[in-house]
Enzyme design. Structure first.
Site, short mmCIF file in Angstrom:
data_model
loop_
_atom_site.label_atom_id
_atom_site.label_comp_id
_atom_site.label_asym_id
_atom_site.label_seq_id
_atom_site.Cartn_x
_atom_site.Cartn_y
_atom_site.Cartn_z
N ARG A 152 -5.51 -14.43 117.71
CA ARG A 152 -5.18 -14.50 119.14
C ARG A 152 -6.05 -15.54 119.81
NH1 ARG A 152 -7.84 -11.50 122.35
NH2 ARG A 152 -7.71 -9.60 121.11
N TYR A 191 13.47 -23.07 138.51
CA TYR A 191 13.98 -22.32 137.36
C TYR A 191 13.98 -20.81 137.73
CZ TYR A 191 14.30 -20.18 132.79
OH TYR A 191 14.70 -19.41 131.74
N ASP A 212 6.28 -28.45 136.21
CA ASP A 212 7.10 -27.99 135.10
C ASP A 212 7.90 -29.21 134.61
OD1 ASP A 212 9.11 -27.00 133.45
OD2 ASP A 212 9.37 -25.16 134.60
N LYS A 219 12.88 -25.73 124.76
CA LYS A 219 13.92 -26.71 125.10
C LYS A 219 13.72 -27.99 124.27
CE LYS A 219 14.74 -23.35 127.87
NZ LYS A 219 14.28 -23.29 129.25
C1 LIG Z 1 13.64 -22.36 130.08
C2 LIG Z 1 12.74 -22.79 131.18
C3 LIG Z 1 11.60 -22.07 131.52
C4 LIG Z 1 11.24 -20.75 130.84
O1 LIG Z 1 11.00 -20.91 129.50
P1 LIG Z 1 11.26 -19.78 128.37
O2 LIG Z 1 10.87 -20.47 127.12
O3 LIG Z 1 12.71 -19.42 128.44
O4 LIG Z 1 10.41 -18.60 128.71
C5 LIG Z 1 10.80 -22.56 132.53
N1 LIG Z 1 11.10 -23.70 133.19
C6 LIG Z 1 12.22 -24.41 132.89
C7 LIG Z 1 12.50 -25.66 133.66
C8 LIG Z 1 13.07 -23.98 131.89
O5 LIG Z 1 14.16 -24.70 131.61
#
Ligand SMILES: *Cc1c(COP(=O)(O)O)cnc(C)c1O
Length: 414
Positions: free
Chosen positions: A70, A123, A194, A219
Site C-alpha cells: 500500500r 465530469y 483534470d 481513458k
Molecule cells: C472517467 C473520468 C473520470 C473518473 O475516472 P474513473 O477512472 O472512471 O474513476 C474523471 N474525469 C474525467 C474527465 C473522466 O473522463
C-alpha cells in the site's frame, strides 16, 4: 537509503540515465523509457508485476526501499515515474480509479470551511464528489462557466482554496484558459486540472502554471479499455507530500497488475493520440458536412468558438467529437442502434470507437433541468473516436445517418 524524487526510497533495481540525457528526450521516448530500466537482479527488460503484499527485510528496518505494497510497490512506482515525466512533473501518485485520483487531487489539500471554484460542466463523478460528499465535511463548491474569467473571479471567496479545471469540457468540448485561471490565483490557492480528455501528449497544464494535474488513466493513458485507474501529478514537493500521505493513509491504490497494464498502454500514447486525432478530425469534418447534423463540437474545427485558444494551449485537439442530430431524441436513439463500429458504452479513450448519449449515460445522475441548462439535450451524442481505419469509421456513421434520415425529414416538415 536516499529518497528519490518520488518520495519513496530508491530501490536497488532502478538506475536512472544521466539527467542531461533524459531532459532532452522527446515525448515518445519518455513514454517508453522513463521508469523502465531493466531489472538489475534478473535483466528483465520489462518492469515485472511485483505481485506481493509485503517485502522481506534483511534486518529490522533494513529494506530495499519497499516494505508494504500500500505504501509503495515497484511496479506502481515505475508507472508513477513514467506518467510524472509525460506531464513534465516531478512527482506522481497512482490511484485505483480516476475518482480516487480526483479525491486525492482535491481532498488532500482541503479542510472544513474551505471552498472550491469548479468548472460548471464537470465530469459527472467529480460533480457528485464535490456536491454530495464534500459538503458533509464542510467543504463547499461553486460551479462557474470557467471560459468566462470575470465570472470565475467573481466566485472567489476569502476561503477559496482550490480551483478545479476540466478542459476540454465534457461533452461540449469548451476550452478553458488554464493560464487565465492561474492568473486569478492568490498565494496559498491551488489550481488543479483534470487533463483526462487532452492527455499530456496534447496539453501539459503544469507548463501554464497549474499546480496539480490529475487523470483518469482508465481513458487514453491506459488506452485499451481494460483497466480502471488514476494518477495525480505535481512538481511541488509540499503538495506531493500531501497527496502521497493521502494515498497511503486512505489506501485507494492500484494493484500491481493494474499499474502494469496502465504502464504498458501509456508506452504507445504518442502514436495512439496522433491516430485518434486524425480520425476525430475526419469525423468532425464529415459530420459538419451533413445537413442532417445540426451541431458539431470539436475544438479542431475553425468554427469552434474556442479554436484559437485551443491552438494556443494545446498541441492537438484530441479524439472526442460531440454532435446533435436533426430529428430529435428519437433519431439519436435510432442512430445509435444502427452503428456497428461504435460500441454503445460509457468511457472513452480506448483504441475502439465508442458512442454514448450523455443525457442518459455519462450525465444520467445530473437533474434534467441542469442538463438542459448545460446544453446536454437528448439529441446530443458523444463519440470517442477510436483508431480503426478512417474509412470504416466514416462509413459506419454515414450508414447510420442515412438509415435514420426519415426522422430528420419528418422533423423538418413538423
Ligand atoms: C472517467 C473520468 C473520470 C473518473 O475516472 P474513473 O477512472 O472512471 O474513476 C474523471 N474525469 C474525467 C474527465 C473522466 O473522463
Amino acid at each position: 537509503m536516499p529518497n528519490d524524487a518520488f518520495g519513496h526510497s530508491q530501490p536497488a533495481l532502478r538506475t536512472c540515465a544521466p539527467e542531461a540525457d533524459v531532459a532532452t528526450r522527446g515525448f515518445a521516448t519518455r513514454a517508453i523509457r522513463t521508469g523502465q530500466d531493466p531489472c538489475k537482479a534478473t535483466g528483465s527488460t520489462i518492469v515485472p508485476v511485483y505481485q506481493t503484499a509485503t517485502f522481506t527485510q534483511e534486518a529490522v528496518g533494513v529494506t530495499k526501499g519497499f516494505d508494504y505494497s500500500r505504501s509503495g510497490n515497484p511496479t506502481r512506482q515505475a508507472l508513477e515515474r513514467q506518467l510524472a515525466d509525460l506531464e513534465g512533473g516531478r512527482f506522481a501518485c497512482a490511484f485505483g480509479s480516476g475518482m480516487a485520483a480526483a479525491n486525492g487531487a482535491s481532498f488532500s489539500f482541503l479542510r472544513a470551511g474551505d471552498h472550491i471554484v469548479a468548472t460548471k460542466d464537470l465530469y459527472g463523478g467529480t460533480h457528485r464528489l464535490f456536491s454530495d460528499v464534500f459538503p458533509r465535511y464542510g467543504i463547499e463548491t461553486t460551479y462557474v462557466e470557467m471560459c468566462d474569467l470575470a465570472e470565475t473571479r467573481a466566485a472567489i471567496r476569502p476561503n477559496t482554496k482550490l480551483f478545479w479545471v476540466e478542459t476540454p469540457t465534457n461533452p461540449l468540448l469548451k476550452i478553458i484558459d488554464i493560464a487565465g485561471i492561474v492568473a486569478l490565483k492568490r498565494p496559498g490557492q491551488i489550481v488543479a486540472v483534470d487533463n483526462t480528455f487532452a492527455t499530456p501528449y496534447w496539453q501539459r497544464p503544469l507548463e501554464f502554471g497549474a499546480d496539480v494535474v490529475m487523470h483518469s488513466t482508465t481513458k487514453y493513458l491506459s488506452g485499451h479499455s481494460d483497466v480502471v485507474g488514476g494518477i495525480v501529478i505535481t512538481s511541488d514537493p509540499e503538495l506531493h507530500a500531501q497527496v502521497a500521505f493521502q494515498q497511503n493513509a486512505v489506501g485507494a491504490i492500484p494493484g500491481p497488475w493494474d499499474a502494469y497494464l496502465t504502464m504498458r498502454g501509456a508506452k504507445t500514447l504518442a502514436i495512439r493520440m496522433r491516430e485518434h486525432e486524425r480520425n476525430a478530425h475526419a469525423v468532425a469534418n464529415f459530420l459538419d458536412s451533413r445537413d442532417d447534423v445540426s451541431d458539431v463540437y470539436y475544438p479542431g474545427l475553425r468554427s469552434h468558438p474556442d479554436y484559437e485558444l485551443a491552438r494556443k494551449q494545446m498541441r492537438g485537439f484530441g479524439g472526442i467529437v460531440s454532435f446533435r442530430v436533426r430529428g430529435g431524441a428519437e433519431r439519436a436513439l435510432e442512430l445509435v442502434r444502427h452503428l456497428r463500429i461504435f460500441n454503445l458504452a460509457t468511457s472513452l479513450g480506448g483504441v475502439e470507437s465508442l458512442v454514448c448519449s450523455p443525457w442518459t449515460m455519462t450525465h444520467g445522475s445530473v437533474p434534467a433541468d441542469r442538463k438542459v441548462e448545460l446544453g446536454l439535450t437528448q439529441e446530443l451524442l458523444r463519440l470517442s473516436v477510436g483508431i480503426e481505419d478512417e474509412a470504416d469509421i466514416l462509413a459506419d456513421l454515414g450508414h447510420a445517418l442515412d438509415a435514420t434520415s426519415a426522422h430528420a425529414a419528418v422533423y423538418a416538415v413538423a
